[in-house]
Design an enzyme around this catalytic site. Sequence first.
Site, short mmCIF file in Angstrom:
data_model
loop_
_atom_site.label_atom_id
_atom_site.label_comp_id
_atom_site.label_asym_id
_atom_site.label_seq_id
_atom_site.Cartn_x
_atom_site.Cartn_y
_atom_site.Cartn_z
N ASP A 1 -4.00 1.24 9.70
CA ASP A 1 -5.18 2.09 9.84
C ASP A 1 -5.69 2.04 11.27
O ASP A 1 -6.34 2.97 11.73
CB ASP A 1 -6.27 1.65 8.86
N CYS B 1 0.84 -1.20 0.00
CA CYS B 1 0.00 0.00 0.00
C CYS B 1 0.87 1.25 0.00
O CYS B 1 2.04 1.22 -0.44
CB CYS B 1 -0.98 0.00 1.16
C1 RUB Z 1 -4.23 3.15 3.20
C2 RUB Z 1 -3.50 2.16 4.02
C3 RUB Z 1 -2.23 2.62 4.68
C4 RUB Z 1 -2.56 3.11 6.10
C5 RUB Z 1 -1.38 3.79 6.76
O1 RUB Z 1 -5.47 2.68 2.75
O2 RUB Z 1 -3.92 1.05 4.23
O3 RUB Z 1 -1.31 1.57 4.79
O4 RUB Z 1 -3.62 4.04 6.03
O5 RUB Z 1 -1.02 4.93 6.03
P1 RUB Z 1 -6.39 3.64 1.81
P2 RUB Z 1 -0.29 6.18 6.70
O6 RUB Z 1 -5.57 3.98 0.61
O7 RUB Z 1 -7.59 2.82 1.52
O8 RUB Z 1 -6.72 4.88 2.65
O9 RUB Z 1 0.97 5.66 7.31
O10 RUB Z 1 -0.03 7.11 5.54
O11 RUB Z 1 -1.21 6.78 7.71
#
Ligand code: RUB
Length: 317
Positions: free
Chosen positions: A195, A126
């Site tokens: 998340d 991701c």
């Molecule tokens: C984003 C996702 C990221 C986490 C952490 O999912 O799963 O790994 O949100 O991200 P989506 P961060 O694209 O569906 O929002 O470290 O940037 O908070």
Amino acid sequence: MLVTDTAEKIKTMEIRGAGRIARAAVAALGAHSAAFPSRDIAEYRKEMSRVAALLIATRPTAVSLPNAVHLVMRSLSTELLSVASAQEIFSRACQSFISASEHAVHRIGEVGARHIRDGDVVLTHCNSEAALECLLQAHRNGVSFSVFATEVRPGNQGLLTIRVLNDAGIPTSYIVDSAVRYFMKEVDRVIVGADAVSVNGAVVNKIGTSQIALAANEARTRFLVAAETYKFAPRTILGEFIEIEEREGSEVLPESIAKTLPFITVRNPVFDVTPPEYVDLIVTEEGAIPPQMAYIIIRDYLGWEIGDFHGQAGKIP
Ligand code: RUB
């Protein structure tokens, strides 16, 4: 930006990623508060609670969102004499959340980078700011390593990740999600974001993360999670589950094709849960902890009292 615009952008994922969602929601609340026209404090409180709930309802899984909203709304829970003083206090709370959130990513990068060594091959999934900051900081420290970055169907967030890695000059192999196990024997450690982290240390992150954790476990590859403390979910102490968002099937299969297949239903959960047994370390801005210490983070660092969040999700004072 207007609260309704921000809410729409979070829903449609124009603003995405747990940290960014939290900061965008807080910035929108701050702007809404500053622009509140009436001098009636009761009306002000009511309106702020209304828009806070509207923002919280945009996406259900990223606990960073209700936590961030709660943290700033808490500044309005004391007795406030005028709208002007409430606006000032609230504005300070919003600014302080946003800068603490940015600082947390920076600090996670410093701590996480120490887990990356010369010659390592790191796999990420991701597009996580926090996970990427670990890689970028290791690179800035002069560590020489390479990365596997997944495609991340159906949202293709992997494209955002490879852009960042490419711009930093970090050698990266871009792979389809289903190639993870095939390559795992070449990987030294996995670093992903989160998340949400529940009280038992289970990590909620982009769909596919738990399969990657399984493959890492099988290959005895270390599995690290980069997560700010405000992604830990206090309500899980009360036994509440973290809702897993399921989005439209059209994100996976175009409607033009789906309508020719009347017996086919597309399922599109966008997050999954990795059990704590598959997580070696969670890197937070307060230091790296084993998943079993999640409760301590919720109790001592997040500072939520049980009474604070008793009741429904995202309760606002
Ligand atoms: C984003 C996702 C990221 C986490 C952490 O999912 O799963 O790994 O949100 O991200 P989506 P961060 O694209 O569906 O929002 O470290 O940037 O908070």
